[in-house]
Design a protein around this motif. Structure first.
Motif, mmCIF file in Angstrom:
data_model
loop_
_atom_site.group_PDB
_atom_site.id
_atom_site.type_symbol
_atom_site.label_atom_id
_atom_site.label_comp_id
_atom_site.label_asym_id
_atom_site.label_seq_id
_atom_site.Cartn_x
_atom_site.Cartn_y
_atom_site.Cartn_z
ATOM 1 N N SER A 33 0.936 -1.455 -0.089
ATOM 2 C CA SER A 33 -0.038 -0.135 -0.034
ATOM 3 C C SER A 33 0.535 1.126 -0.010
ATOM 4 O O SER A 33 0.606 2.571 -1.066
ATOM 5 C CB SER A 33 -0.580 0.066 1.477
ATOM 6 O OG SER A 33 -1.765 -1.260 1.175
ATOM 7 N N PHE A 34 1.751 1.007 0.712
ATOM 8 C CA PHE A 34 2.859 2.415 1.051
ATOM 9 C C PHE A 34 3.508 2.309 0.140
ATOM 10 O O PHE A 34 3.856 3.711 -1.311
ATOM 11 C CB PHE A 34 3.470 2.355 2.215
ATOM 12 C CG PHE A 34 4.579 3.331 1.984
ATOM 13 C CD1 PHE A 34 4.229 5.267 2.704
ATOM 14 C CD2 PHE A 34 5.636 3.120 2.175
ATOM 15 C CE1 PHE A 34 5.070 5.780 2.527
ATOM 16 C CE2 PHE A 34 6.560 4.295 1.731
ATOM 17 C CZ PHE A 34 6.542 5.281 2.087
ATOM 18 N N ILE A 35 4.049 1.504 -0.633
ATOM 19 C CA ILE A 35 4.821 1.781 -2.599
ATOM 20 C C ILE A 35 4.254 1.767 -2.750
ATOM 21 O O ILE A 35 4.809 2.831 -4.287
ATOM 22 C CB ILE A 35 5.477 -0.134 -2.132
ATOM 23 C CG1 ILE A 35 6.810 -0.309 -1.528
ATOM 24 C CG2 ILE A 35 5.850 0.407 -3.865
ATOM 25 C CD1 ILE A 35 7.832 -0.111 -1.539
ATOM 26 N N ASP A 36 2.797 1.423 -3.150
ATOM 27 C CA ASP A 36 2.231 1.943 -4.109
ATOM 28 C C ASP A 36 2.029 3.704 -4.148
ATOM 29 O O ASP A 36 1.191 4.332 -5.016
ATOM 30 C CB ASP A 36 1.123 1.268 -4.823
ATOM 31 C CG ASP A 36 0.565 -0.148 -4.270
ATOM 32 O OD1 ASP A 36 1.719 -0.709 -5.349
ATOM 33 O OD2 ASP A 36 -0.208 -1.155 -4.385
ATOM 34 N N TYR A 37 1.904 4.288 -3.693
ATOM 35 C CA TYR A 37 1.204 5.549 -2.994
ATOM 36 C C TYR A 37 1.799 5.933 -3.407
ATOM 37 O O TYR A 37 2.614 6.848 -3.971
ATOM 38 C CB TYR A 37 0.767 5.507 -1.319
ATOM 39 C CG TYR A 37 0.953 7.193 -0.845
ATOM 40 C CD1 TYR A 37 -0.377 7.803 -1.416
ATOM 41 C CD2 TYR A 37 1.943 7.186 -0.383
ATOM 42 C CE1 TYR A 37 0.018 9.295 -0.711
ATOM 43 C CE2 TYR A 37 1.222 8.846 0.038
ATOM 44 C CZ TYR A 37 0.502 9.896 -0.224
ATOM 45 O OH TYR A 37 0.948 11.636 -0.027
ATOM 46 N N VAL A 38 3.723 5.597 -3.009
ATOM 47 C CA VAL A 38 4.986 6.695 -3.360
ATOM 48 C C VAL A 38 4.958 6.357 -5.392
ATOM 49 O O VAL A 38 5.316 7.268 -5.715
ATOM 50 C CB VAL A 38 6.303 5.847 -2.842
ATOM 51 C CG1 VAL A 38 7.667 6.360 -2.826
ATOM 52 C CG2 VAL A 38 6.172 5.964 -1.212
ATOM 53 N N MET A 39 4.861 5.282 -5.207
ATOM 54 C CA MET A 39 5.026 4.873 -7.426
ATOM 55 C C MET A 39 3.800 6.170 -7.772
ATOM 56 O O MET A 39 4.923 6.865 -9.144
ATOM 57 C CB MET A 39 4.545 3.543 -7.474
ATOM 58 C CG MET A 39 6.010 2.874 -7.192
ATOM 59 S SD MET A 39 7.413 3.749 -8.192
ATOM 60 C CE MET A 39 7.293 3.534 -9.936
#
Length: 415
Positions: A130-136
């Motif tokens: 979830s965090f990685i998707d947000y950053v991307m």
């Protein structure tokens, strides 16, 4: 807010089911985290505590030791329990929780948990898809995307009471320890195989290997083209691709033990019959990648028999009875073959070798009986590695599914 709308996870420990809703916070809130700005000079760097994007391992895998220190510059200080996020190509999931004091390069964001959240709970939130998707979504750049720190600070997260935070963090920590232990077992098996391969094949300048199954005779040396058939796939233009037809196997299709149709294109059957029929794969062909990701080896089964294989891939098969298929596969993954391929490879950024170079290579040949014993040994080891890989993947999938239930959904948090 109704019970159905309450901000709570779908899976909750029994003692917290009546503890009320979680509270929405921002990552950059002062009581949640501090984005560390303290700098240290190059004189403060040490190999065992210097962290850059190069030595943080992907898929939340921890870190490895730095191979060298930069000659100059200033660096971000970090201390135990700080969360270090590699900010180049965030999709690689390079996030590490510090267990020591040290310094990080400018491409690593250092997040320090504050009094409003337990550090291990915050690290669980950030080491998530979830965090990685947000950053991307906010990343800038195409080839080397970089996360936007100001947007990271706006990341919404849901926070329960401290006791529930600790319970969740402890649960995930135990599962993380199981995953780490399984990964270490897998790495040990791979290291064992690598060492075994170095002993099972002759070293440079030698005829016989250090480790033998049968000691009756000296090994022979043959030109690779004399005992194997090999062929590189054709270069086919994108204009020839179709939505259905004869599969065209590409690099993604040789990433496992067997050739698959992952990432394949399709070709018109009539055009294949006219131009590329001699490039159709046969069962038990060995297909190896020769550029970009070098040295992947997979075997053709019923699924991909009669498919065409693309340029950058070369297929092999024994040409005579004095070469056993399993031994050929072992040789193509051996230091003996890789050493010759590396010497022959051409190109600037991406090295490549083809049939012209293969014709100059040699293959050591023990008796067929010894070839079979070597292949059987390595095949058993590959089976063991595959089983441990499957177990590791299952543990990771279990953790991912558990996290989706232990935390409120990103949509609910952002609502």
């Amino acid at each position: 807010m109704s019970e159905e709308q309450a901000l709570v996870p779908s899976l909750r420990f029994p003692e917290f089911r009546d503890s009320g809703e979680w509270v929405v916070k921002k990552l950059g809130d002062k009581d949640i985290s501090s984005f560390v700005k303290k700098r240290v000079s190059v004189n403060n760097l040490e190999l065992d505590s210097y962290v850059s994007t190069e030595n943080i391992l992907p898929d939340f895998g921890g870190i490895k030791g730095a191979s060298k220190l930069p000659p100059s510059g200033s660096f971000t200080s970090y201390k135990p329990e700080d969360i270090l996020i590699a900010n180049i190509r965030p999709y690689l999931k390079k996030i590490w929780v510090a267990d020591r004091n040290g310094a990080a390069s400018n491409d690593v964001v250092v997040v320090r948990p504050m009094k409003g959240i337990i550090g291990s709970f915050l690290s669980s939130l950030l080491r998530s898809d979830s965090f990685i998707d947000y950053v991307m979504k906010g990343a800038k750049g195409v080839k080397m995307p970089r996360g936007d720190v100001s947007l990271m600070k706006e990341y919404s997260l849901a926070v329960p009471c401290p006791k529930e935070q600790k319970k969740i963090a402890d649960c995930l920590s135990l599962l993380g320890a199981l995953i780490s232990a399984q990964a270490e077992k897998l790495d040990a098996l791979k290291t064992h195989k690598k060492g075994l391969m170095q002993q099972l094949f002759p070293r440079e300048g030698e005829i016989n290997p250090r480790l033998r199954f049968l000691r009756k005779e000296t090994w022979d040396i043959a030109n690779l083209s004399e005992v194997t058939f090999f062929q590189e796939g054709p270069g086919i233009m994108a204009v020839d691709f179709r939505d259905e037809g004869v599969p065209l196997v590409r690099l993604a299709g040789v990433s496992g033990e067997v050739v698959t149709l992952d990432g394949c294109n399709y070709l018109d059957p009539e055009k294949v019959a006219q131009k590329w029929s001699h490039f159709r794969l046969k069962i038990n062909d060995l297909v190896i990648s020769t550029s970009a990701t070098f040295g992947l080896i997979a075997i053709v089964t019923n699924e991909t028999a009669d498919a065409v294989f693309y340029t950058g891939l070369i297929r092999f098969r024994p040409r005579c009875d004095m070469l056993y298929l399993g031994y050929l596969k072992a040789f193509l993954g051996s230091p003996c073959f890789k050493r010759q391929a590396a010497a022959a490879a051409v190109g600037g950024g991406i090295k490549h070798f083809g049939p012209t170079h293969l014709k100059q290579m040699d293959i050591p040949l023990p008796s067929v009986a010894e070839q079979q014993k070597m292949a059987g040994c390595l095949s058993s080891l590959d089976t063991l590695i595959a089983a441990h890989t499957e177990k590791l993947d299952a543990l990771k999938a279990h953790k991912k599914g558990l996290m989706q239930q232990l935390f409120p959904s990103p949509e609910a948090v952002s609502a």
